[in-house]
Enzyme design. Sequence first.
Site, PDB file in Angstrom:
ATOM      1  N   GLU A  37      -4.529  -2.907 -18.205  1.00 49.85           N
ATOM      2  CA  GLU A  37      -3.899  -2.429 -19.441  1.00 49.85           C
ATOM      3  C   GLU A  37      -3.475  -3.588 -20.342  1.00 49.85           C
ATOM      4  O   GLU A  37      -3.610  -3.508 -21.569  1.00 49.85           O
ATOM      5  CB  GLU A  37      -2.714  -1.522 -19.089  1.00 49.85           C
ATOM      6  CG  GLU A  37      -3.189  -0.182 -18.496  1.00 49.85           C
ATOM      7  CD  GLU A  37      -2.087   0.624 -17.826  1.00 49.85           C
ATOM      8  OE1 GLU A  37      -1.319   0.035 -17.048  1.00 49.85           O
ATOM      9  OE2 GLU A  37      -2.002   1.838 -18.073  1.00 49.85           O
ATOM     10  N   GLU A  67      -3.933   3.484  -9.998  1.00 47.66           N
ATOM     11  CA  GLU A  67      -2.613   4.106  -9.848  1.00 47.66           C
ATOM     12  C   GLU A  67      -2.659   5.390  -9.025  1.00 47.66           C
ATOM     13  O   GLU A  67      -1.698   5.735  -8.332  1.00 47.66           O
ATOM     14  CB  GLU A  67      -2.006   4.408 -11.224  1.00 47.66           C
ATOM     15  CG  GLU A  67      -1.515   3.173 -11.986  1.00 47.66           C
ATOM     16  CD  GLU A  67      -2.591   2.509 -12.829  1.00 47.66           C
ATOM     17  OE1 GLU A  67      -3.801   2.800 -12.638  1.00 47.66           O
ATOM     18  OE2 GLU A  67      -2.231   1.675 -13.683  1.00 47.66           O
ATOM     19  N   GLY A 125      -1.801  -2.117 -14.476  1.00 46.18           N
ATOM     20  CA  GLY A 125      -1.184  -2.782 -15.613  1.00 46.18           C
ATOM     21  C   GLY A 125      -1.921  -4.045 -16.026  1.00 46.18           C
ATOM     22  O   GLY A 125      -1.862  -4.446 -17.196  1.00 46.18           O
ATOM     23  N   ALA A 149       1.178  -3.651 -12.379  1.00 42.47           N
ATOM     24  CA  ALA A 149       2.630  -3.690 -12.426  1.00 42.47           C
ATOM     25  C   ALA A 149       3.129  -3.944 -11.008  1.00 42.47           C
ATOM     26  O   ALA A 149       2.468  -3.585 -10.029  1.00 42.47           O
ATOM     27  CB  ALA A 149       3.171  -2.372 -12.964  1.00 42.47           C
TER      28      ALA A 149
HETATM   29  N1  CAA Z   1       2.588  -5.362  -7.055  1.00 47.23           N
HETATM   30  C1  CAA Z   1       3.260  -6.147  -6.179  1.00 47.23           C
HETATM   31  N2  CAA Z   1       2.670  -6.994  -5.332  1.00 47.23           N
HETATM   32  C2  CAA Z   1       1.324  -7.069  -5.344  1.00 47.23           C
HETATM   33  C3  CAA Z   1       0.539  -6.288  -6.210  1.00 47.23           C
HETATM   34  C4  CAA Z   1       1.231  -5.411  -7.109  1.00 47.23           C
HETATM   35  N3  CAA Z   1       0.581  -4.659  -7.992  1.00 47.23           N
HETATM   36  N4  CAA Z   1      -0.748  -6.573  -5.981  1.00 47.23           N
HETATM   37  C5  CAA Z   1      -0.785  -7.497  -5.003  1.00 47.23           C
HETATM   38  N5  CAA Z   1       0.454  -7.799  -4.606  1.00 47.23           N
HETATM   39  C6  CAA Z   1       0.865  -8.753  -3.580  1.00 47.23           C
HETATM   40  C7  CAA Z   1       0.628  -8.202  -2.180  1.00 47.23           C
HETATM   41  O1  CAA Z   1       1.688  -7.360  -1.794  1.00 47.23           O
HETATM   42  C8  CAA Z   1       0.536  -9.467  -1.360  1.00 47.23           C
HETATM   43  O2  CAA Z   1       1.844  -9.939  -1.134  1.00 47.23           O
HETATM   44  P1  CAA Z   1       2.239 -10.562   0.324  1.00 47.23           P
HETATM   45  O3  CAA Z   1       1.337 -11.767   0.478  1.00 47.23           O
HETATM   46  O4  CAA Z   1       3.662 -10.914   0.172  1.00 47.23           O
HETATM   47  O5  CAA Z   1       1.937  -9.500   1.330  1.00 47.23           O
HETATM   48  C9  CAA Z   1      -0.131 -10.462  -2.311  1.00 47.23           C
HETATM   49  O6  CAA Z   1       0.047  -9.912  -3.625  1.00 47.23           O
HETATM   50  C10 CAA Z   1      -1.607 -10.604  -2.048  1.00 47.23           C
HETATM   51  O7  CAA Z   1      -2.206  -9.314  -2.080  1.00 47.23           O
HETATM   52  P2  CAA Z   1      -3.171  -8.753  -0.914  1.00 47.23           P
HETATM   53  O8  CAA Z   1      -2.794  -9.363   0.390  1.00 47.23           O
HETATM   54  O9  CAA Z   1      -3.132  -7.261  -0.995  1.00 47.23           O
HETATM   55  O10 CAA Z   1      -4.561  -9.342  -1.413  1.00 47.23           O
HETATM   56  P3  CAA Z   1      -6.022  -8.735  -1.122  1.00 47.23           P
HETATM   57  O11 CAA Z   1      -6.962  -9.781  -1.594  1.00 47.23           O
HETATM   58  O12 CAA Z   1      -6.122  -8.256   0.287  1.00 47.23           O
HETATM   59  O13 CAA Z   1      -6.133  -7.438  -2.059  1.00 47.23           O
HETATM   60  C11 CAA Z   1      -5.872  -6.197  -4.124  1.00 47.23           C
HETATM   61  C12 CAA Z   1      -6.131  -7.573  -3.452  1.00 47.23           C
HETATM   62  C13 CAA Z   1      -7.061  -5.267  -3.839  1.00 47.23           C
HETATM   63  C14 CAA Z   1      -5.772  -6.466  -5.605  1.00 47.23           C
HETATM   64  C15 CAA Z   1      -4.592  -5.579  -3.568  1.00 47.23           C
HETATM   65  O14 CAA Z   1      -3.554  -6.546  -3.621  1.00 47.23           O
HETATM   66  C16 CAA Z   1      -4.124  -4.364  -4.301  1.00 47.23           C
HETATM   67  O15 CAA Z   1      -4.679  -3.283  -4.132  1.00 47.23           O
HETATM   68  N6  CAA Z   1      -3.052  -4.493  -5.144  1.00 47.23           N
HETATM   69  C17 CAA Z   1      -2.440  -3.390  -5.833  1.00 47.23           C
HETATM   70  C18 CAA Z   1      -3.296  -2.935  -7.000  1.00 47.23           C
HETATM   71  C19 CAA Z   1      -2.637  -1.765  -7.699  1.00 47.23           C
HETATM   72  O16 CAA Z   1      -2.405  -0.718  -7.131  1.00 47.23           O
HETATM   73  N7  CAA Z   1      -2.315  -1.919  -8.994  1.00 47.23           N
HETATM   74  C20 CAA Z   1      -1.705  -0.889  -9.782  1.00 47.23           C
HETATM   75  C21 CAA Z   1      -0.224  -1.023  -9.757  1.00 47.23           C
HETATM   76  S1  CAA Z   1       0.613   0.337 -10.569  1.00 47.23           S
HETATM   77  C22 CAA Z   1       0.541   0.000 -12.214  1.00 47.23           C
HETATM   78  O17 CAA Z   1       0.021  -0.996 -12.635  1.00 47.23           O
HETATM   79  C23 CAA Z   1       1.197   1.012 -13.115  1.00 47.23           C
HETATM   80  C24 CAA Z   1       0.837   0.861 -14.555  1.00 47.23           C
HETATM   81  O18 CAA Z   1       0.012   1.585 -15.098  1.00 47.23           O
HETATM   82  C25 CAA Z   1       1.493  -0.160 -15.380  1.00 47.23           C
END
Ligand code: CAA
Length: 262
Positions: free
Chosen positions: A116, A136, A113, A69
């Site tokens: 999911e 999360e 998400g 998400a």
């Molecule tokens: N939401 C918003 N933006 C996201 C995102 C997310 N979940 N995941 C990645 N992005 C964005 C980053 O902010 C980044 O944007 P910018 O270039 O503008 O800085 C871009 O995507 C590229 O990401 P990274 O630079 O972080 O890429 P990476 O290769 O270094 O890392 C990753 C990849 C490990 C997937 C890392 O992006 C990450 O940890 N993302 C978040 C994962 C996460 O926590 N997901 C759970 C979200 S909460 C949820 O989903 C609730 C639910 O149950 C529904």
Amino acid sequence: ETILVDTRPGTGENALRYGWITLNRPKALNALNDTLMDELGAALLAFDADDGIACIVVTGSEKAFAAGADIAMMQPFDFPNAYRKGLISRNWDTIRQVRKPIIAAVSGFALGGGCEVAMGCDFIIAADNAKFGQPEIKLGIIPGAGGTQRLPRAVGKSKAMDLALTGRMMDAVEAERAGLVSRVVPLADLHAEADKAAQAMCGYSLLALMATKECVNRAYEAPLTEGLLFERRLFHALFSSSDQKEGMGAFLEKRAPHFTHR
Ligand code: CAA
């Protein structure tokens, strides 16, 4: 556009087509915001309502099926807002309404998400670079779109707890071993493999496909005796379809069936 939508032909005589949906927010690793989930839900429902479509494939990019998400969208929410607006519930439940089979073709990250949504599909074909997880916990929250419920059903309690409590990622090999994904293929073959599976389904009776999905899903909702009864009733009901006569007749006559989905 946050998703791309296409249809492709099935194989076999009188085969239906299948829908192909690509999640398309590459710069944000397909982070799932309201617009994307609205568009995804609308596309799924449109394919479900289309008599010419047998099944649907949902995929992302090579790097990410979806990284979860959209954290930027969620960060400012407070409880009253999240509750009233139904944060990640309103347009996240749509996928459950779809009665035709949905394949998730997953490469790269399927996190939070994203995992999911993949689990909301009927089966997952994974590329060898796929990574699954429910991270999360690292954000101070818990999975909110089914992760704590669907993951243990898919992989058992121990691994679901491990993933959700530590936030670690699981690779495609571990995901297949655990039963989360049905098959792992080289990244270069992912779309061809999903195409093949969808094309095969397009050649079958749509009634039988939908009944199969409904019955398997019943296994997760009903006690065994009720599930078995539900299956038996639908099994009997399909004997009123012309596709049953055709499918069995074609087998006995040693020829390919010509289903009319009736
Ligand atoms: N939401 C918003 N933006 C996201 C995102 C997310 N979940 N995941 C990645 N992005 C964005 C980053 O902010 C980044 O944007 P910018 O270039 O503008 O800085 C871009 O995507 C590229 O990401 P990274 O630079 O972080 O890429 P990476 O290769 O270094 O890392 C990753 C990849 C490990 C997937 C890392 O992006 C990450 O940890 N993302 C978040 C994962 C996460 O926590 N997901 C759970 C979200 S909460 C949820 O989903 C609730 C639910 O149950 C529904």
